[in-house]
Design a protein around this motif. Structure first.
Motif, PDB file in Angstrom:
ATOM      1  N   THR A 135       0.840  -1.182   0.000  1.00  0.00           N
ATOM      2  CA  THR A 135       0.000   0.000   0.000  1.00  0.00           C
ATOM      3  C   THR A 135       0.877   1.233   0.000  1.00  0.00           C
ATOM      4  N   THR A 136       0.616   2.139  -0.919  1.00  0.00           N
ATOM      5  CA  THR A 136       1.387   3.366  -0.952  1.00  0.00           C
ATOM      6  C   THR A 136       0.444   4.541  -0.931  1.00  0.00           C
ATOM      7  N   SER A 137       0.887   5.627  -0.368  1.00  0.00           N
ATOM      8  CA  SER A 137       0.102   6.848  -0.325  1.00  0.00           C
ATOM      9  C   SER A 137       1.069   7.982  -0.137  1.00  0.00           C
ATOM     10  N   PRO A 138       0.622   9.217  -0.333  1.00  0.00           N
ATOM     11  CA  PRO A 138       1.530  10.349  -0.149  1.00  0.00           C
ATOM     12  C   PRO A 138       2.139  10.386   1.241  1.00  0.00           C
ATOM     13  N   LYS A 139       1.405   9.851   2.245  1.00  0.00           N
ATOM     14  CA  LYS A 139       1.920   9.912   3.616  1.00  0.00           C
ATOM     15  C   LYS A 139       2.722   8.682   3.993  1.00  0.00           C
ATOM     16  N   LEU A 140       2.614   7.635   3.194  1.00  0.00           N
ATOM     17  CA  LEU A 140       3.177   6.355   3.612  1.00  0.00           C
ATOM     18  C   LEU A 140       4.260   5.928   2.648  1.00  0.00           C
ATOM     19  N   GLY A 141       5.441   5.703   3.191  1.00  0.00           N
ATOM     20  CA  GLY A 141       6.512   5.312   2.285  1.00  0.00           C
ATOM     21  C   GLY A 141       7.428   4.291   2.877  1.00  0.00           C
ATOM     22  N   GLY A 142       6.953   3.469   3.805  1.00  0.00           N
ATOM     23  CA  GLY A 142       7.835   2.466   4.407  1.00  0.00           C
ATOM     24  C   GLY A 142       8.867   3.114   5.288  1.00  0.00           C
ATOM     25  N   ASP A 346       5.225  -4.700  14.843  1.00  0.00           N
ATOM     26  CA  ASP A 346       3.833  -5.124  14.995  1.00  0.00           C
ATOM     27  C   ASP A 346       3.222  -4.679  16.324  1.00  0.00           C
ATOM     28  N   HIS A 347       3.954  -4.899  17.414  1.00  0.00           N
ATOM     29  CA  HIS A 347       3.428  -4.606  18.747  1.00  0.00           C
ATOM     30  C   HIS A 347       3.764  -3.188  19.223  1.00  0.00           C
ATOM     31  N   GLY A 348       4.990  -2.759  18.955  1.00  0.00           N
ATOM     32  CA  GLY A 348       5.467  -1.534  19.581  1.00  0.00           C
ATOM     33  C   GLY A 348       5.126  -0.258  18.841  1.00  0.00           C
ATOM     34  N   ILE A 349       5.410  -0.227  17.544  1.00  0.00           N
ATOM     35  CA  ILE A 349       5.240   1.008  16.775  1.00  0.00           C
ATOM     36  C   ILE A 349       3.759   1.285  16.496  1.00  0.00           C
ATOM     37  N   GLU A 350       3.344   2.540  16.727  1.00  0.00           N
ATOM     38  CA  GLU A 350       1.974   2.950  16.462  1.00  0.00           C
ATOM     39  C   GLU A 350       1.826   3.442  15.022  1.00  0.00           C
ATOM     40  N   THR A 351       0.590   3.572  14.556  1.00  0.00           N
ATOM     41  CA  THR A 351       0.338   4.174  13.262  1.00  0.00           C
ATOM     42  C   THR A 351       0.533   5.683  13.377  1.00  0.00           C
ATOM     43  N   ARG A 352       0.601   6.337  12.221  1.00  0.00           N
ATOM     44  CA  ARG A 352       0.769   7.797  12.221  1.00  0.00           C
ATOM     45  C   ARG A 352      -0.355   8.463  13.018  1.00  0.00           C
ATOM     46  N   GLU A 353      -1.602   8.013  12.813  1.00  0.00           N
ATOM     47  CA  GLU A 353      -2.725   8.633  13.503  1.00  0.00           C
ATOM     48  C   GLU A 353      -2.603   8.481  15.017  1.00  0.00           C
ATOM     49  N   GLU A 354      -2.209   7.272  15.469  1.00  0.00           N
ATOM     50  CA  GLU A 354      -2.055   7.048  16.908  1.00  0.00           C
ATOM     51  C   GLU A 354      -0.961   7.931  17.484  1.00  0.00           C
ATOM     52  N   ARG A 355       0.146   8.046  16.775  1.00  0.00           N
ATOM     53  CA  ARG A 355       1.267   8.857  17.275  1.00  0.00           C
ATOM     54  C   ARG A 355       0.889  10.335  17.324  1.00  0.00           C
ATOM     55  N   GLU A 356       0.178  10.797  16.320  1.00  0.00           N
ATOM     56  CA  GLU A 356      -0.229  12.196  16.319  1.00  0.00           C
ATOM     57  C   GLU A 356      -1.191  12.499  17.459  1.00  0.00           C
ATOM     58  N   SER A 357      -2.099  11.555  17.754  1.00  0.00           N
ATOM     59  CA  SER A 357      -3.036  11.773  18.855  1.00  0.00           C
ATOM     60  C   SER A 357      -2.332  11.791  20.205  1.00  0.00           C
ATOM     61  N   LEU A 358      -1.191  11.106  20.281  1.00  0.00           N
ATOM     62  CA  LEU A 358      -0.409  11.073  21.525  1.00  0.00           C
ATOM     63  C   LEU A 358       0.637  12.182  21.572  1.00  0.00           C
ATOM     64  N   GLY A 359       0.726  12.962  20.507  1.00  0.00           N
ATOM     65  CA  GLY A 359       1.715  14.032  20.465  1.00  0.00           C
ATOM     66  C   GLY A 359       3.121  13.536  20.237  1.00  0.00           C
ATOM     67  N   LYS A 360       3.263  12.349  19.623  1.00  0.00           N
ATOM     68  CA  LYS A 360       4.581  11.779  19.377  1.00  0.00           C
ATOM     69  C   LYS A 360       5.040  12.102  17.960  1.00  0.00           C
ATOM     70  N   ALA A 361       6.344  12.198  17.806  1.00  0.00           N
ATOM     71  CA  ALA A 361       6.916  12.551  16.512  1.00  0.00           C
ATOM     72  C   ALA A 361       6.725  11.427  15.508  1.00  0.00           C
ATOM     73  N   THR A 362       6.574  11.805  14.248  1.00  0.00           N
ATOM     74  CA  THR A 362       6.532  10.826  13.160  1.00  0.00           C
ATOM     75  C   THR A 362       7.643  11.175  12.174  1.00  0.00           C
ATOM     76  N   PRO A 363       8.260  10.208  11.526  1.00  0.00           N
ATOM     77  CA  PRO A 363       7.990   8.778  11.653  1.00  0.00           C
ATOM     78  C   PRO A 363       8.513   8.207  12.975  1.00  0.00           C
ATOM     79  N   ALA A 364       8.045   6.985  13.291  1.00  0.00           N
ATOM     80  CA  ALA A 364       8.568   6.281  14.461  1.00  0.00           C
ATOM     81  C   ALA A 364      10.008   5.860  14.199  1.00  0.00           C
ATOM     82  N   ARG A 365      10.703   5.516  15.249  1.00  0.00           N
ATOM     83  CA  ARG A 365      12.129   5.170  15.112  1.00  0.00           C
ATOM     84  C   ARG A 365      12.419   3.790  15.683  1.00  0.00           C
ATOM     85  N   ILE A 366      13.212   3.052  14.921  1.00  0.00           N
ATOM     86  CA  ILE A 366      13.785   1.787  15.396  1.00  0.00           C
ATOM     87  C   ILE A 366      15.289   1.882  15.187  1.00  0.00           C
TER      88      ILE A 366
END
Length: 754
Positions: A135-142, A346-366
């Motif tokens: 799945t690709t979208s303007p906001k999503l790029g792996g 799968d378990h740890g990283i949230e989706t963009r929407e979840e992170r934004e609602s929590l005030g967390k920076a995107t993208p997530a980091r590993i």
């Protein structure tokens, strides 16, 4: 078609996979700079080289696909064609098909690759198979801007470098013409050679045997020295005998000289053998070293594909790719790191929407990193995701019957975190193709256990999780502490030994019906080693055990401490572990055996399984509760508002064998008495809420508590204070400025006995 020539086949496998890996890495870089013509030129050159190699070997299928890929990349690099983000998935599909064809050329196993379909997918004339669509979208790029390794991994070609040389930066050497001629005169020389890894494994094992033999020779040398000392003492007696035959005296002196010479030579041989064996072990280990980049380089593609499948944005960082580790660690760590990364995504990283609602920076980091400190390799995977949910882990552990409620409540945070390593444990209720079966983390733990390592977990809810795997660099030999139980000898790896203690039996007290000792400022549970390592018969031991004292070893594993009671501590030794095989490989608490310098067989304790076996089992069966101390039946309540004073008094009282309850003021003291009436009360006077005098006055109003002895320990030493305390019913009044520990303990003993 399978390549027939063994050497060519091996070279092609290494060379082709290197080209494919570089194309993958180049595509990942282009996701951040999609208009980089230089980037397309770089991967074009890799495709061109792969096509050339396949063409020379007659591998027509690989040649035809790479030819189309080469043409495709060439047009894009020259600006004749437009490259879109979703086209990367087509290239990755083609690369996966090429890997199958490479495997076919190497192993002869038929690859089910449709060449025509593969080419049409690359050119966009046919859609990707459903399993490969992303799945690709303007906001999503792996992966967002995947960080490269600190040092670009260089895969050495077998024909040009040895494994050891492959880790060093390539240097260009300019040779003068006269030097070239001189070199030619030396004749034909082979500068490099390929070594079968299995031969290195055997060599390393034999090196370990040599180290054990070295230790025995050093012991023999020490025995010769000891024998010579005894003979020299006897020589004084021998020379003092009257009428000694001069010839016998000369023969005796000759024997002593020969023994002295033998002692010196044996010490020299032992020293030389020590030096050679250490150098040999170090040399073999260096040959086996490979960079962590060998395994790190697979993760950018993995993270990209999984994050896009899950609809998440991830920034991956790789650090420490130039850190080297033993070949076996590199081979075995891949699956463990893979499971940790998949779980993180799968378990740890949230989706963009979840992170934004929590005030967390995107993208997530590993972040995946490796480093070496002293004699250990550290593999670290951390993310800034949800973190581990303690409550969910507790509930799942209870629901699955792994632990009951009482056991869970006793566990520390780190112990609860470690539950995720249990086989079959998962916090997911459904199984997906990424996680949910509960076996991945068990694989991680087994990897650490196999290499005598440990795993630490740091996690904070909504902030992320960090896994640290600590592996010793040398796992062919081990340093163990040799202990004795029931006449048998066991080895405990020294990295788990915190401290050894010799203590009075009275120092063991029962807390919630479990024997406990105080180690520093914390209580530590105690078990009898013989309860968990029973034998059908005991061996006679020449050493006599002191019946008044216990020998205890404090062990620590993954942040948890336990005390084990044993009979004797002998010495530390460097040993070569021989794992159990066949019908013996399922022995739960033992990891193998070794032959000691004395020639005795010694079993090595599996610390990870031992700690696991302690869960939910009774402690200290072999020493009955009543045999430790009659004092345990007398509970002492300490009421003191000062934390330091309260802790110090608790330590003094507990060390004398009494269970202790504590309260910070008189009101809390009354509540403790109602719950469980103590056998003696030690109280301060000046306290908030309710002072000591008020406490005594209220306590004495209840007939059930009037006979409980009360000792006042206070800084108030005036006559009127002492008289008031006695009027209220205190049995003893001690002043802190005149405090004497022995007087306090004698007072307590006298009052509880009366």
């Amino acid at each position: 078609m399978k390549i027939e020539d063994d050497e060519i086949r091996e070279i092609f496998e290494s060379d082709s996979l290197e080209h494919i890996q570089k194309i993958e890495s180049g595509i990942l870089d282009l996701e951040q700079s999609p208009t980089s013509s230089e980037g397309f030129k770089s991967i074009f050159r890799e495709a061109h080289s792969l096509k050339g190699s396949a063409g020379i070997l007659g591998l027509k299928e690989i040649e035809s696909i790479t030819h189309v890929l080469e043409e495709y990349l060439s047009k894009i690099s020259k600006g004749y064609s437009e490259h879109k983000l979703e086209d990367n998935d087509r290239i990755f599909y083609v690369l996966d098909q090429l890997k199958l064809l490479v495997n076919q050329a190497v192993t002869g196993e038929k690859a089910k690759v449709d060449i025509k379909k593969t080419v049409e997918i690359l050119l966009g004339k046919e859609s990707l198979p459903s399993g490969n669509e992303k799945t690709t979208s303007p906001k999503l790029g792996g992966i967002q801007n995947p960080a490269k390794l600190e040092h670009e991994p260089q895969v050495a070609k077998p024909v040009s470098k040895t494994p050891a040389e492959s880790q060093q930066p390539e240097e260009k050497t300019f040779v003068e013409p006269q030097q070239t001629k001189a070199a030619q005169k030396k004749g034909f020389r082979i500068e490099t050679m390929r070594v079968d890894p299995e031969k290195l494994d055997i060599l390393l094992s034999n090196t370990g045997e040599l180290i054990v033999a070295k230790n025995r020779i050093q012991k023999r040398s020490a025995e010769i020295s000891e024998l010579l000392l005894h003979l020299e003492e006897f020589s004084k007696f021998w020379r003092g005998l009257a009428g000694m035959d001069p010839k016998a005296k000369g023969d005796w002196d000759s024997i002593l000289r020969k023994l002295t010479s033998l002692k010196v030579k044996s010490q020299q041989d032992a020293t030389k053998l020590d030096l050679i064996s250490n150098k040999l072990e170090e040399g073999v280990q260096k040959v086996r070293l490979l960079p962590l980049s060998s395994v790190f380089e697979i993760f950018p593609r993995v993270v990209r594909d999984i994050s896009r499948e899950l609809g998440k944005e991830v920034y991956l960082t790789l650090e420490g790719g130039d850190v080297t580790a033993d070949k076996l660690i590199i081979e075995e760590c891949k699956d463990s790191l893979m499971h940790l990364v998949r779980n993180s995504l799968d378990h740890g990283i949230e989706t963009r929407e979840e992170r934004e609602s929590l005030g967390k920076a995107t993208p997530a980091r590993i972040k995946i990193s490796g480093n070496q400190k002293e004699n250990f390799i550290y593999l670290v995977i951390e993310d800034d995701g949800r973190g581990l949910d303690l409550q969910t882990i507790k509930e799942k552990a209870i629901a699955k019957g792994i632990f009951d409620i009482s056991e869970i409540e006793e566990m520390s945070e780190s112990q609860i975190f470690s539950i995720i390593f249990h086989q079959g444990f998962s916090t997911r209720s459904e199984v997906t193709n990424i996680s949910g079966r509960g076996y991945g983390m068990d694989i991680v733990r087994n990897f650490a256990d196999r290499f005598k390592g440990t795993i630490e977990i740091e996690s904070s809810k909504s902030k992320g999780t960090k896994f640290t795997i600590k592996i010793p660099t040398n796992f062919s030999t081990s340093h163990v502490l040799i202990i004795g139980v029931n006449g048998w000898k066991y080895g405990i790896p020294t990295e788990f030994v915190k401290q050894s203690l010799v203590m009075r039996k009275e120092e063991i007290r029962f807390v919630e019906s479990k024997p406990t000792i105080r180690f520093g400022n914390e209580p530590v549970r105690v078990v009898s080693f013989s309860d968990f390592f029973p034998v059908s018969y005991t061996k006679k031991e020449n050493i006599k055990k002191n019946k008044r004292y216990e020998t205890c070893i404090i062990l620590e594993y993954n942040g948890e401490k336990i005390g084990i009671l044993i009979d004797y501590i002998y010495e530390k030794q460097e040993i070569l572990l021989k794992p159990f095989i066949g019908i013996l490989d399922k022995i739960h608490n033992l990891s193998g055996t070794t032959i000691l310098e004395s020639g005795e067989i010694c079993c090595i304790v599996n610390i990870a399984n031992f700690f696991q076996d302690l869960k939910g089992k009774p402690y200290l069966q072999s020493i009955k509760e009543e045999t430790i101390s009659n004092k345990k039946n007398k509970t002492i309540l300490i009421i003191e508002d000062s934390l330091i004073t309260r802790a110090q008094l608790q330590r003094i009282i507990e060390s004398d064998g009494y269970p202790v309850l504590t309260a910070i003021n008189g009101q809390e003291g009354l509540e403790k008495c109602k719950l469980s009436p103590p056998d003696l009360i030690l109280t301060d006077i000046e306290m908030p809420v309710m002072d000591g005098f008020g406490f005594i006055s209220e306590l004495k109003k209840n007939e059930a508590y009037q006979k409980i002895p009360i000792v006042i320990l206070t800084s108030l030493g005036a006559k009127e204070h002492i008289e008031r305390g006695k009027e209220l019913g205190a049995d003893s009044y001690l002043v802190k400025s005149q405090f004497d520990q022995s007087i306090l303990l004698k007072t307590v003993e006298r009052l509880v006995a009366g």
